[in-house]
Design an enzyme around this catalytic site. Structure first.
Site, PDB file in Angstrom:
ATOM      1  N   GLU A  40      42.214 -77.375  15.725  1.00 33.50           N
ATOM      2  CA  GLU A  40      42.698 -78.163  14.580  1.00 33.50           C
ATOM      3  C   GLU A  40      41.884 -79.440  14.469  1.00 33.50           C
ATOM      4  O   GLU A  40      41.520 -80.041  15.483  1.00 33.50           O
ATOM      5  CB  GLU A  40      44.165 -78.563  14.793  1.00 33.50           C
ATOM      6  N   ASP A  41      41.634 -79.854  13.253  1.00 33.79           N
ATOM      7  CA  ASP A  41      40.974 -81.142  13.073  1.00 33.79           C
ATOM      8  C   ASP A  41      41.946 -82.282  13.344  1.00 33.79           C
ATOM      9  O   ASP A  41      41.605 -83.249  14.023  1.00 33.79           O
ATOM     10  CB  ASP A  41      40.382 -81.256  11.656  1.00 33.79           C
TER      11      ASP A  41
ATOM     12  N   ASP B 162      49.171 -84.217  12.347  1.00 34.44           N
ATOM     13  CA  ASP B 162      49.834 -85.317  11.644  1.00 34.44           C
ATOM     14  C   ASP B 162      51.337 -85.178  11.914  1.00 34.44           C
ATOM     15  O   ASP B 162      51.835 -85.654  12.924  1.00 34.44           O
ATOM     16  CB  ASP B 162      49.459 -85.221  10.164  1.00 34.44           C
ATOM     17  N   THR B 163      52.055 -84.506  11.029  1.00 34.16           N
ATOM     18  CA  THR B 163      53.483 -84.302  11.300  1.00 34.16           C
ATOM     19  C   THR B 163      53.700 -83.269  12.399  1.00 34.16           C
ATOM     20  O   THR B 163      54.761 -83.239  13.028  1.00 34.16           O
ATOM     21  CB  THR B 163      54.214 -83.807  10.043  1.00 34.16           C
TER      22      THR B 163
ATOM     23  N   THR C 176      52.146 -77.952  10.700  1.00 32.20           N
ATOM     24  CA  THR C 176      51.155 -76.877  10.606  1.00 32.20           C
ATOM     25  C   THR C 176      50.957 -76.214  11.966  1.00 32.20           C
ATOM     26  O   THR C 176      50.983 -74.981  12.091  1.00 32.20           O
ATOM     27  CB  THR C 176      49.811 -77.448  10.100  1.00 32.20           C
ATOM     28  N   LEU C 177      50.782 -77.048  12.971  1.00 30.75           N
ATOM     29  CA  LEU C 177      50.524 -76.516  14.304  1.00 30.75           C
ATOM     30  C   LEU C 177      51.734 -75.750  14.836  1.00 30.75           C
ATOM     31  O   LEU C 177      51.590 -74.664  15.408  1.00 30.75           O
ATOM     32  CB  LEU C 177      50.169 -77.674  15.238  1.00 30.75           C
TER      33      LEU C 177
ATOM     34  N   PHE D 194      45.645 -93.027   6.576  1.00 31.29           N
ATOM     35  CA  PHE D 194      45.107 -91.801   5.984  1.00 31.29           C
ATOM     36  C   PHE D 194      43.606 -91.766   6.227  1.00 31.29           C
ATOM     37  O   PHE D 194      42.894 -92.721   5.920  1.00 31.29           O
ATOM     38  CB  PHE D 194      45.409 -91.731   4.486  1.00 31.29           C
TER      39      PHE D 194
ATOM     40  N   ARG E 207      34.895 -84.602   2.721  1.00 25.14           N
ATOM     41  CA  ARG E 207      34.832 -83.750   3.917  1.00 25.14           C
ATOM     42  C   ARG E 207      33.451 -83.802   4.565  1.00 25.14           C
ATOM     43  O   ARG E 207      33.306 -83.577   5.764  1.00 25.14           O
ATOM     44  CB  ARG E 207      35.131 -82.289   3.562  1.00 25.14           C
TER      45      ARG E 207
END
Ligand code: PRP
Length: 175
Positions: A97-98, A101-102, A105-106, A150, A163
């Site tokens: 993973e790059d 955050d929360t 996703t992971l 951010f 990106r």
């Protein structure tokens, strides 16, 4: 263009990626692991990480959806895993993973993979924002802890821009 303030230079990121690659090479030697990148943000990190490994690996990618276009945080509703083209059963899987955050996703992808009984399942994340975690997620190989701002660059975007930038920047526009 909004002001972009450097959080980590390309050189600092490169040193971190090399450190991670050494650890992963040591830990996965002779295990032929699957590096499973979470698109799109991982594409730069995966390319640099893979080129610094000195072991055999397979490289695969998955696409999930969480952020809507122009949004700067996840909703907590992560979409379907798309595009896993290999059977991970009895394989050593390292999710790449790059950024965490929360953590939604992971967590989603780890739950998905765990149900498919891999031989082992670990996580390599380049950036982590612990102040933002909503759910607990393990990170076995971590590049950098970063502040709650951010960020864009090194694969990470705002509205699909930035990106390509080789460093990591705080995006101080008005998302
Ligand atoms: C970003 C990033 C992670 C995820 C982390 O992806 O690449 O995969 O969000 O956020 P979370 O911990 O809050 O779930 P994004 O959904 O923006 O898609 P992208 O990689 O295509 O930019």
């Amino acid at each position: 263009m909004p002001p972009l303030n450097v959080i980590l230079t390309a050189g600092e990121i490169s040193a971190g990626v090399q450190r991670l690659a050494r650890q992963i090479s040591d830990d996965y030697r002779h295990k032929n692991p699957v590096l499973l990148g979470v698109l799109k943000g991982c594409f730069v990190f995966m390319a640099d990480l893979a080129r610094n490994l000195d072991i055999f690996v397979e490289v695969e990618f998955v696409t999930l959806s969480s952020y809507g276009r122009c949004r700067t945080e996840t909703s907590g509703e992560v979409g379907c895993v798309l595009g896993i083209r290999i059977d991970v059963r009895d394989r050593h899987v390292l999710v790449v993973e790059d950024i965490v955050d929360t953590g939604h996703t992971l967590k989603f992808i780890l739950d998905y993979l765990q149900d498919r009984t891999p031989a082992s399942l670990k996580v390599c994340a380049l950036f982590d924002k612990p102040a933002r975690h909503h759910v607990e997620v393990p990170i076995d190989y971590l590049g950098f802890t970063i502040p709650d701002v951010f960020v864009v660059g090194y694969g990470l975007d705002y509205d699909e821009k930035y990106r390509h930038l080789p460093s990591l920047y705080a995006y101080e526009g008005d998302p």
